[in-house]
Design a protein around this motif. Structure first.
Motif, PDB file in Angstrom:
ATOM      1  N   PRO A  61      15.435   5.115  -0.451  1.00  0.00           N
ATOM      2  CA  PRO A  61      15.048   3.922  -0.115  1.00  0.00           C
ATOM      3  C   PRO A  61      13.194   4.122   0.667  1.00  0.00           C
ATOM      4  O   PRO A  61      13.397   3.336   0.190  1.00  0.00           O
ATOM      5  N   THR A  62      13.330   5.172   1.489  1.00  0.00           N
ATOM      6  CA  THR A  62      12.284   4.932   2.344  1.00  0.00           C
ATOM      7  C   THR A  62      11.065   5.255   1.676  1.00  0.00           C
ATOM      8  O   THR A  62      10.431   4.587   1.615  1.00  0.00           O
ATOM      9  N   ALA A  63      11.219   5.891   0.307  1.00  0.00           N
ATOM     10  CA  ALA A  63      10.376   6.053  -0.422  1.00  0.00           C
ATOM     11  C   ALA A  63       9.841   5.181  -1.171  1.00  0.00           C
ATOM     12  O   ALA A  63       9.055   4.868  -1.382  1.00  0.00           O
ATOM     13  N   ILE A  64      10.871   4.165  -1.268  1.00  0.00           N
ATOM     14  CA  ILE A  64      10.739   3.388  -2.220  1.00  0.00           C
ATOM     15  C   ILE A  64       9.985   1.938  -1.549  1.00  0.00           C
ATOM     16  O   ILE A  64       9.195   1.943  -2.022  1.00  0.00           O
ATOM     17  N   ALA A  65      10.943   1.418  -0.288  1.00  0.00           N
ATOM     18  CA  ALA A  65       9.572   0.886   0.644  1.00  0.00           C
ATOM     19  C   ALA A  65       8.202   1.180   1.077  1.00  0.00           C
ATOM     20  O   ALA A  65       7.197   0.221   0.841  1.00  0.00           O
ATOM     21  N   VAL A  66       7.859   2.570   1.004  1.00  0.00           N
ATOM     22  CA  VAL A  66       6.912   3.116   1.186  1.00  0.00           C
ATOM     23  C   VAL A  66       5.835   2.562  -0.268  1.00  0.00           C
ATOM     24  O   VAL A  66       4.666   2.557  -0.075  1.00  0.00           O
ATOM     25  N   ALA A  67       6.317   2.976  -1.058  1.00  0.00           N
ATOM     26  CA  ALA A  67       5.915   2.437  -2.465  1.00  0.00           C
ATOM     27  C   ALA A  67       5.291   1.399  -3.304  1.00  0.00           C
ATOM     28  O   ALA A  67       4.913   0.573  -3.727  1.00  0.00           O
ATOM     29  N   LEU A  68       6.915   0.403  -2.051  1.00  0.00           N
ATOM     30  CA  LEU A  68       6.397  -0.872  -2.500  1.00  0.00           C
ATOM     31  C   LEU A  68       4.816  -1.203  -1.878  1.00  0.00           C
ATOM     32  O   LEU A  68       4.317  -2.302  -2.713  1.00  0.00           O
ATOM     33  N   TYR A  69       5.087  -1.039  -0.237  1.00  0.00           N
ATOM     34  CA  TYR A  69       3.906  -1.104   0.904  1.00  0.00           C
ATOM     35  C   TYR A  69       2.425  -1.284  -0.581  1.00  0.00           C
ATOM     36  O   TYR A  69       1.549  -1.337   0.105  1.00  0.00           O
ATOM     37  N   GLU A  70       2.668   0.033  -1.049  1.00  0.00           N
ATOM     38  CA  GLU A  70       1.229   0.990  -0.930  1.00  0.00           C
ATOM     39  C   GLU A  70       0.518   0.515  -2.440  1.00  0.00           C
ATOM     40  O   GLU A  70      -0.365   0.480  -3.064  1.00  0.00           O
ATOM     41  N   ASN A  71       1.637   0.177  -3.392  1.00  0.00           N
ATOM     42  CA  ASN A  71       1.511  -0.846  -4.296  1.00  0.00           C
ATOM     43  C   ASN A  71       1.448  -2.476  -4.826  1.00  0.00           C
ATOM     44  O   ASN A  71       1.642  -2.430  -5.364  1.00  0.00           O
ATOM     45  N   ALA A  72       1.554  -2.682  -3.359  1.00  0.00           N
ATOM     46  CA  ALA A  72       1.926  -4.499  -3.273  1.00  0.00           C
ATOM     47  C   ALA A  72       0.802  -4.737  -4.300  1.00  0.00           C
ATOM     48  O   ALA A  72       1.428  -5.891  -4.807  1.00  0.00           O
ATOM     49  N   ASN A 235       4.008   8.113 -16.577  1.00  0.00           N
ATOM     50  CA  ASN A 235       3.526   8.950 -15.381  1.00  0.00           C
ATOM     51  C   ASN A 235       4.482   9.695 -14.235  1.00  0.00           C
ATOM     52  O   ASN A 235       3.693  10.269 -13.220  1.00  0.00           O
ATOM     53  N   PHE A 236       5.987   9.602 -14.634  1.00  0.00           N
ATOM     54  CA  PHE A 236       6.845  10.085 -13.655  1.00  0.00           C
ATOM     55  C   PHE A 236       6.267   9.877 -11.662  1.00  0.00           C
ATOM     56  O   PHE A 236       6.848  10.278 -11.367  1.00  0.00           O
ATOM     57  N   ARG A 237       6.282   8.332 -12.133  1.00  0.00           N
ATOM     58  CA  ARG A 237       5.754   7.776 -10.908  1.00  0.00           C
ATOM     59  C   ARG A 237       7.410   6.928 -10.464  1.00  0.00           C
ATOM     60  O   ARG A 237       7.098   5.621 -10.081  1.00  0.00           O
ATOM     61  N   SER A 238       8.017   7.680 -10.089  1.00  0.00           N
ATOM     62  CA  SER A 238       9.578   7.228 -10.058  1.00  0.00           C
ATOM     63  C   SER A 238       9.695   6.395  -8.650  1.00  0.00           C
ATOM     64  O   SER A 238      10.451   5.630  -9.021  1.00  0.00           O
ATOM     65  N   ALA A 239       8.957   6.082  -7.900  1.00  0.00           N
ATOM     66  CA  ALA A 239       9.301   5.589  -6.444  1.00  0.00           C
ATOM     67  C   ALA A 239       8.642   4.236  -7.089  1.00  0.00           C
ATOM     68  O   ALA A 239       9.210   3.162  -6.704  1.00  0.00           O
ATOM     69  N   LEU A 240       7.214   4.222  -7.508  1.00  0.00           N
ATOM     70  CA  LEU A 240       7.242   3.240  -8.243  1.00  0.00           C
ATOM     71  C   LEU A 240       7.714   2.448  -8.792  1.00  0.00           C
ATOM     72  O   LEU A 240       8.131   1.061  -9.208  1.00  0.00           O
ATOM     73  N   ALA A 243      10.890   0.535  -7.437  1.00  0.00           N
ATOM     74  CA  ALA A 243      10.609  -0.434  -6.628  1.00  0.00           C
ATOM     75  C   ALA A 243       9.661  -1.447  -7.680  1.00  0.00           C
ATOM     76  O   ALA A 243      10.137  -2.672  -7.266  1.00  0.00           O
ATOM     77  N   THR A 244       9.507  -0.937  -8.737  1.00  0.00           N
ATOM     78  CA  THR A 244       9.090  -2.186  -9.641  1.00  0.00           C
ATOM     79  C   THR A 244      10.879  -2.796 -10.077  1.00  0.00           C
ATOM     80  O   THR A 244      10.688  -4.367 -10.090  1.00  0.00           O
ATOM     81  N   VAL A 245      11.704  -1.991 -10.428  1.00  0.00           N
ATOM     82  CA  VAL A 245      12.713  -2.610 -10.381  1.00  0.00           C
ATOM     83  C   VAL A 245      13.437  -3.583  -9.711  1.00  0.00           C
ATOM     84  O   VAL A 245      13.593  -4.155  -9.384  1.00  0.00           O
ATOM     85  N   VAL A 246      13.145  -3.495  -8.189  1.00  0.00           N
ATOM     86  CA  VAL A 246      13.247  -3.870  -7.126  1.00  0.00           C
ATOM     87  C   VAL A 246      12.753  -5.273  -7.460  1.00  0.00           C
ATOM     88  O   VAL A 246      13.271  -6.764  -7.230  1.00  0.00           O
TER      89      VAL A 246
END
Ligand SMILES: Nc1ncnc2c1ncn2[C@@H]1O[C@H](COP(=O)(O)OP(=O)(O)OP(=O)(O)O)[C@@H](O)[C@H]1O
Ligand SMILES: [Mg+2]
Lengths: 275, 267
Positions: A61-72, A235-240, A243-246
């Motif tokens: 979840p934290t990795a997803i949160a980071v991805a959400l922030y970085e890819n806002a 692209n195996f950007r799993s966290a992104l 994050a997209t699903v969220v």
């Protein structure tokens, strides 16, 4: 519809006090679900860390949160077209279903002639239809809106027909004694009576139209949450991807809440079951 | 001269508001055909209060609905104030009160009473004040309530106010108090008598209750079943007037006993 809207919402609580009161009450009611969700997130986080799950399979979840922030920025750019497609699909699909239902109730012949076709449309797997529509309409918004609309269409049609027919025979007798015109019966009895049925369908449509838009974007689209999902996957950007699903889920929840809010404003009566 | 005047009044008062001649009503076709009414003839005097009794399924509702142009007749003639039921319906000559109040649940009490003002052809009709009518049925102050917030008795009062808003000359009521408890029913019976006396409306009132039929009706119309026919049209007269107290008098009990015997013969 105007009929139902004509009664303003009245409350005997002071507005300010009422808001705080309602807020507190809402918090109390949603506390269990907040705790459950929080608990699940913690279990997930701990599980991923303890069992050393590779990030490409399940990011924490934290990795997803980071991805959400970085890819806002990216997410925001891509959520807009999806939201537009879903919303327009919602409007057109439901509007068409409502008008068709009204036509059916006025003309049994129309119902016999067209309802089976509607059932056939329902039977087509929407995912199989997406490539065809892209071939016909190109890669613009149109095929996505059509697919979102098609997904909304059938449940609303079925519910609306049922709702328009739900006016009790006694109510129709009453209107006949009053020599009401078919139009008056439609607006003053059938449509208000159908609203609980309609809103039940609209709540389903609110989430399924987002799904329709995303699925349509899988087919060669270069923008939207659907395209982002495909892109992140390859692209195996799993966290992104997560994050997209969220974000997609949040979009669906937003539309669902809007429909529920509208329903609570418009449908203030209890069905006449007690009479 | 006085006698002549009285005679005059008598004849004008007995001019029928509703006249039913050899009416039959059949439902369905072929093997499934049901004869609900067969060769029914009767006159309902203008300004009268006629209660209708009969075994279940004998066609009371059907007769009332035929008068109200809700059911087509298969034969015979019905005239309502000298017109066909359809013309009378379009001219708002009568109002109908159903067994369940049939309020529109999404409308407030006052908007339910206003419904007859909003729909149908108006052609210059005059209406009674909905607020005044609500006060008359004892519901002043509940104008903005929704139907589900009211008790069954209150809902039925709203239905009566709604029926009166078009100033109908005839009130057709199909077991309007059938679903209510006895105390509420008694109260509404008294109120209905008062309204009848105040407005001079002709009332046809279907009921299953013998005391109710005797208490309200100047005449009791008894129907018998299979097929529905007129058994009797009995005049009910209580010289001492009608208050709930008369129900314990010998005269009243004699009437109800006669009606009960008659009803048993109809089965
Ligand atoms: N719409 C209809 N279609 C077919 N048959 C009907 C219809 N309405 C009434 N009937 C039949 O006509 C007969 C008379 O019915 P009606 O409802 O007039 O009786 P009722 O005297 O009002 O009975 P109750 O006291 O139970 O209300 C019954 O046999 C009934 O089954
Ligand atoms: Mg009946």
């Amino acid at each position: 519809m105007t009929d139902a809207l004509s009664n303003p919402v009245t409350s005997n609580v002071e507005p300010n006090e009422g808001f705080i009161h309602r807020f507190g009450e809402g918090l109390q009611r949603s506390l269990p679900v907040i705790l459950t969700a929080g608990g699940l997130l913690i279990v997930w986080q701990v599980g991923v860390t303890v069992f050393n799950v590779p990030t490409f399979m399940a990011p924490s979840p934290t990795a997803i949160a980071v991805a959400l922030y970085e890819n806002a920025g990216t997410l925001w750019r891509n959520v807009q077209p999806t939201m537009l497609e879903a919303a327009l699909g919602f409007v057109f699909g439901n509007l068409f279903a409502i008008l068709l239902a009204i036509w059916f109730v006025h003309s049994p012949t129309a119902e016999q002639a067209v309802y089976p076709l509607a059932v056939f449309v329902k039977a087509i797997p929407i995912i199989a239809l997406a490539p065809i529509l892209v071939l016909i309409f190109g890669n613009g918004l149109t095929p996505k809106i059509i697919i979102a609309a098609l997904i909304c269409f059938f449940p609303t049609l079925v519910n609306m027909v049922q709702g328009l027919k739900s006016a009790s025979p006694a109510m129709l007798d009453l209107m006949r004694v009053l020599s009401a015109s078919p139009n008056e019966i439609l607006w003053k009895v059938r449509i208000p009576a159908s609203l609980p049925f309609l809103f039940a369908a609209l709540r389903i449509a609110a989430t399924s139209c987002v799904m329709g838009a995303i699925v349509a974007e899988w087919i060669g689209s270069t923008y939207g949450l659907g395209a982002l999902i495909i892109d992140a996957t390859f692209n195996f950007r799993s966290a992104l991807l997560y994050a997209t699903v969220v974000i997609a889920a949040l979009l669906a929840v937003l539309l669902f809440s809007l429909v529920s809010l509208a329903e609570s404003r418009i449908v203030r009566w209890k069905p006449a079951a007690s009479e | 001269m006085l006698a002549a005047l009285e005679q005059n009044l008598e004849t004008s008062a007995s001019h029928p508001a509703i006249s039913v001649r050899n009416v039959s009503v059949r439902f369905g076709e072929g093997r499934g055909e049901v004869t609900a009414l067969s060769d029914v003839s009767l006159d309902i005097p203008e300004g009268g209060f006629v209660t209708m009794l009969g075994p279940s399924g004998c066609g009371k509702s059907t007769l009332l609905r035929a008068i109200a142009d809700l059911v087509p007749t298969s034969g015979g003639d019905i005239s309502v104030l000298g017109r066909s039921p359809r013309q009378a319906r379009e001219g708002r000559d009568f109002a109908f009160v159903f067994q369940d109040a049939t309020l529109l649940p999404w409308r407030s009490v006052i908007d339910n009473v206003r419904l007859p003002i909003e729909v149908g052809k108006k052609n210059g009709a005059s209406f009674d004040d909905p607020h005044k009518l609500l006060a008359m049925v004892g519901l002043a102050g509940r104008e903005d309530a929704l139907p589900h917030e009211l008790s069954g008795g209150m809902r039925q009062r709203v239905a009566i106010a709604r029926a009166l808003v078009t100033r109908p000359r005839i009130l057709l009521m199909d077991e309007p108090f059938g679903a209510l408890d006895e105390i509420t029913r008694d109260k509404l019976n008294e109120e209905l008598l008062r309204i009848w006396q105040e407005t001079g409306t002709t009332i046809v009132f279907v009921t299953h209750s013998i005391p109710e039929a005797a208490f309200l009706g100047q005449h009791v119309l008894m129907l018998k079943a299979h097929p529905g026919r007129v058994k009797d049209f009995m005049k009910v007269d209580f010289p001492s007037g009608r208050s709930l107290a008369i129900r314990d008098t010998v005269e009243f009990i004699t009437v109800t006993a006669r009606l009960r015997t008659m009803l048993e013969e109809c089965l």
